[in-house]
Enzyme design. Structure first.
Site, PDB file in Angstrom:
ATOM      1  N   ASP A   1       0.810  -1.219   0.000  1.00  0.00           N
ATOM      2  CA  ASP A   1       0.000   0.000   0.000  1.00  0.00           C
ATOM      3  C   ASP A   1       0.852   1.282   0.000  1.00  0.00           C
ATOM      4  O   ASP A   1       1.860   1.367   0.702  1.00  0.00           O
ATOM      5  CB  ASP A   1      -0.896   0.034   1.246  1.00  0.00           C
TER       6      ASP A   1
ATOM      7  N   ASP B   1      -3.903  -0.055  -3.697  1.00  0.00           N
ATOM      8  CA  ASP B   1      -4.099   0.971  -2.669  1.00  0.00           C
ATOM      9  C   ASP B   1      -3.092   2.118  -2.846  1.00  0.00           C
ATOM     10  O   ASP B   1      -2.334   2.457  -1.938  1.00  0.00           O
ATOM     11  CB  ASP B   1      -4.042   0.373  -1.252  1.00  0.00           C
TER      12      ASP B   1
ATOM     13  N   HIS C   1      -9.009   0.027  -2.501  1.00  0.00           N
ATOM     14  CA  HIS C   1      -9.255   1.470  -2.541  1.00  0.00           C
ATOM     15  C   HIS C   1      -9.372   2.007  -3.963  1.00  0.00           C
ATOM     16  O   HIS C   1      -9.775   3.148  -4.145  1.00  0.00           O
ATOM     17  CB  HIS C   1      -8.176   2.224  -1.773  1.00  0.00           C
TER      18      HIS C   1
ATOM     19  N   HIS D   1      -2.532  -4.845   1.908  1.00  0.00           N
ATOM     20  CA  HIS D   1      -3.853  -4.677   2.519  1.00  0.00           C
ATOM     21  C   HIS D   1      -3.871  -4.477   4.028  1.00  0.00           C
ATOM     22  O   HIS D   1      -4.762  -3.838   4.552  1.00  0.00           O
ATOM     23  CB  HIS D   1      -4.734  -5.886   2.165  1.00  0.00           C
TER      24      HIS D   1
END
Lengths: 459, 269
Positions: free
Chosen positions: A55, A83, A116, A333
């Protein structure tokens, strides 16, 4: 105007300086990106060497730090596991820069979708507002969302080396040099800090004895149950060295990269390939699971207490890896304080690349480098079994194994992949893994004041 | 000592060790450090019996101490989480849970077991950890807001996060603590804010007021709660940007009715 050639390079320069590009350029860029992404399968094939990242969450300055630590595009081949946006202050610049790099160097950077990268989530967690603020309209957000729909769901890395060619880097200050394995041994894991100094190194142990039995005086010649067969079958430097033929020990399986995890609807990678991905992330189904599920210390599958979403245990991962000839699943995640976390005897790893998450967590970030099989051609594997106490190198100053996890039950075997061989035949050795750990970019590089609470007359 | 996987133990990203100020007989201390590492998280999980929130500032605290008597009121994450329902009785479900489960039940009848059920919204009625005596007792004396509205100089201010969870991107739960110390008095506000998107909004405030000269301590607890949809509709009629408002508990509070309130007081000499 069109965005190509020198315009693209200009856009990259501008975005690297954290300055948004004009709306018409964004539209053009997104159009180009979509044309490119539509050609990619749901599961993108990637050849090692590759650097896998987790991320980012709009932490632009930390993304720059990531490139400083991991090398720049196109020199380093990158795989980002989604993300890119939300939470941080610079989702727009971060995502557009990655997208520009993708369009400019399509073979040197792979982007897959995170949970996301969705219309619904970005309206709640910041990216939508950011676009509105920076452009005065939602157009740019809309263009980006259209790109999200085309992002691949996963990537399959093949041709990763089983062992690392050791870095020549200096030893980090607080590393005990005696805890490092013999330089001739086969390096399975290495952790480097942001300056490239060795913090930690772990040699692969190919014996399958219990971790106490082999301490100290084991006979080096007999400790490996596997005959030292020729280490490679294919020509060096080709992806063909290993994948088809399971007879060679030095042949690591592929590495599946996905944002969240597995799905009970998916038992083979081919089933991922069959999904229709070009849509908003659904609330349920295989595509949703791949982006949302989490590994947990359970048996089999479980439902998250939240009432939606799956959790999966070690048996699920091992089974999936075995069936699909994988040696490792890399996913993102979940925030991990240490930047990465290997679980289930190193069959799955969480990689987290947003240091000091949300500008307040104080965590470090990590990226995972997988080397190219054949990069250590001529390397002679020594069956030296336990040296210097085997797992001694794993964690500086503590005895935690790489598989240390939340459960920590009494039967928790802290050895590496060796254990797996007992329960399941011919399990793949994990690839050599080099983690580069880094902290948040220095405050002065981000052009915003250091975070000090501002006194207010709250009531 | 080092941490798991050789990751550096110290990140000089933010925070501070203890900072404190003493006014008359009262000593106020705060501590702000990064989130816990894997080892301490494991320990906390074991001691709590539930998985801690994603961002757990387990070392942080805000404390008010009356030095002569040794009386203390402290706010920390562990004690707050220890009051979270661990049985799953008051468990909420995310908005699309029903839809999700209906579809799933057809496909996977064997996957029924909810893993370690507990109130994953981390809702707590925590009002602080009080030690020593005398202790806070019910009262009718309200916090003198007029005195707090005066622009007295702020001698000490801190904002201490205790925990935060993104509810797997279904909203937010956070517990944080703000404190401001003026020459003659202090106000501390510990707020639990939870928004489960399309389901529920909760704000639970604990305010602690101290008048240094008199040794008077007042603690006020106010719990607000309303269905998400009701709040959203109220906001829609207000002309405000509902999405922005739903993220700001300061402005949101007035749209959410009070469901519980209590007042307590102690005078420390």
């Amino acid at each position: 105007m069109s965005i190509g050639g020198s315009d693209l390079d200009k856009a990259i320069t501008q975005l690297r300086a954290c300055r948004p590009i004009p709306e018409n350029q964004v539209r053009e860029l997104c159009y180009k990106a979509r044309e490119l992404l539509i050609e990619e399968g749901n599961v993108v094939g990637v050849d090692a060497p590759v650097t896998i990242c987790g991320d980012i969450h709009g932490q632009f300055h930390d993304l720059m730090e990531l490139f400083r630590v991991g090398g720049d595009v196109p020199d380093t081949n990158y795989l980002f596991m989604g993300d890119f946006v939300d939470r941080g202050f610079y989702s727009l610049e971060s995502f557009l820069l990655l997208l520009c790099l993708k369009v400019r160097y399509p073979d040197r950077i792979t982007l897959i979708r995170g949970n996301h990268e969705s219309r619904q989530i970005t309206t709640v967690y910041g990216f939508y507002d950011e676009c509105l603020r920076k452009y005065g309209s939602a157009n740019v957000w809309r263009y980006c969302c259209e790109v999200f729909d085309y992002l691949a769901l996963g990537a399959l890395v093949s041709g990763a080396a089983t062992s690392l060619s050791p870095t020549d880097g200096p030893i980090a200050d607080n590393t005990n040099i005696d805890s490092l394995p013999d330089p001739d041994s086969e390096i399975e894991i290495e952790t480097l800090n942001a300056n490239g100094e060795i913090m930690y190194r772990y040699a692969r142990n190919s014996d399958s004895q219990s971790n106490t039995a082999s301490q100290g005086t084991s006979n080096p010649a007999s400790s490996s149950p596997i005959a030292p067969t020729p280490s490679r079958t294919g020509p060096a430097g080709t992806g063909a060295t290993s994948s088809a033929n399971g007879s060679s020990r030095n042949d690591t399986g592929a590495v599946l990269c996905v944002h969240g995890g597995l799905s009970p609807l998916i038992d083979t990678i081919d089933k991922i390939r069959l999904l229709d991905r070009k849509q908003e992330v659904p609330h349920e189904g295989a595509m949703c699971d791949l982006l949302w599920s989490d590994p947990d210390e359970i048996d089999g599958w479980g439902l998250s207490p939240r009432g939606a979403g799956f959790l999966f245990g070690a048996d699920i991962v091992k089974c999936f890896n075995h069936k699909n000839d994988l040696s490792l699943i890399a996913r993102a995640h979940q925030l991990v304080m240490e930047g990465f976390k290997e679980m289930f005897e190193s069959t799955i790893v969480t990689v987290w690349s947003a240091p000091n998450y949300c500008y307040r967590c104080g965590n470090v970030a990590a990226i995972l480098e997988l080397g190219e099989d054949g990069s250590n051609a001529g390397f002679v594997r020594r069956s030296n079994g336990e040296r210097g106490g085997g797992g001694g190198g794993w964690v500086l100053g503590s005895n935690d194994g790489p598989n240390r996890n939340g459960g920590g039950g009494p039967n928790d075997n802290r050895r590496l992949s060796s254990v797996l061989g007992d329960s399941m035949q011919r399990t793949r050795d994990g690839p050599g893994r080099r983690y580069r750990v880094f902290e948040a970019a220095p405050q002065d590089s981000r052009g915003m004041p250091a975070k000090k609470p501002v006194a207010d007359y709250f009531l | 000592m080092s941490s798991l996987n050789g990751a550096p133990l110290d990140t000089h990203a933010l925070g501070h060790e203890d900072t404190s100020i003493t006014r008359d007989a009262f000593k106020i201390t705060t501590r702000k450090l990064p989130i816990l590492k894997a080892g301490p998280i494991e320990e906390m999980t074991k001691n709590l019996g539930i998985a801690p929130p994603e961002m757990i500032f387990g070392d942080n605290f805000a404390r008010i101490e009356h030095v002569p008597t040794g009386w203390r009121l402290e706010f920390n994450a562990f004690d707050a989480l220890d009051r979270v329902d661990k049985t799953g009785e008051s468990m909420l479900k995310v908005s699309y849970s029903k839809e999700w489960q209906q579809n799933r039940q057809k496909q996977f009848e064997d996957i029924k077991e909810v893993v370690k059920p507990f109130d994953w919204s981390y809702s707590t009625e925590y009002k602080g950890s009080e030690t020593g005596s005398p202790t806070l007792q019910p009262t009718d004396t309200p916090i003198p807001l007029a005195l707090l509205r005066r622009p007295d100089p702020i001698l000490f201010f801190d904002d201490v996060m205790l925990y935060e969870d993104e509810l797997a991107d279904n909203g937010i739960a956070m517990l944080s603590c703000k404190i401001r110390v003026m020459p003659a008095r202090l106000l501390l506000l510990t707020r639990f804010f939870m928004r489960l998107d399309d389901v529920l909004v909760r704000i639970r405030d604990t305010r602690v007021y101290v008048e240094f000269a008199t040794g008077e301590v007042i603690r006020e607890y106010t719990a607000r709660e309303e269905k998400y949809e009701v709040v959203r509709k109220a906001l829609a009629g207000s002309g405000e940007d509902a999405l922005v408002m739903l993220r700001d508990p300061n402005r949101l509070a007035e749209y959410i009715p009070i469901v519980e309130k209590s007042l307590e007081k102690v005078v420390l000499k």
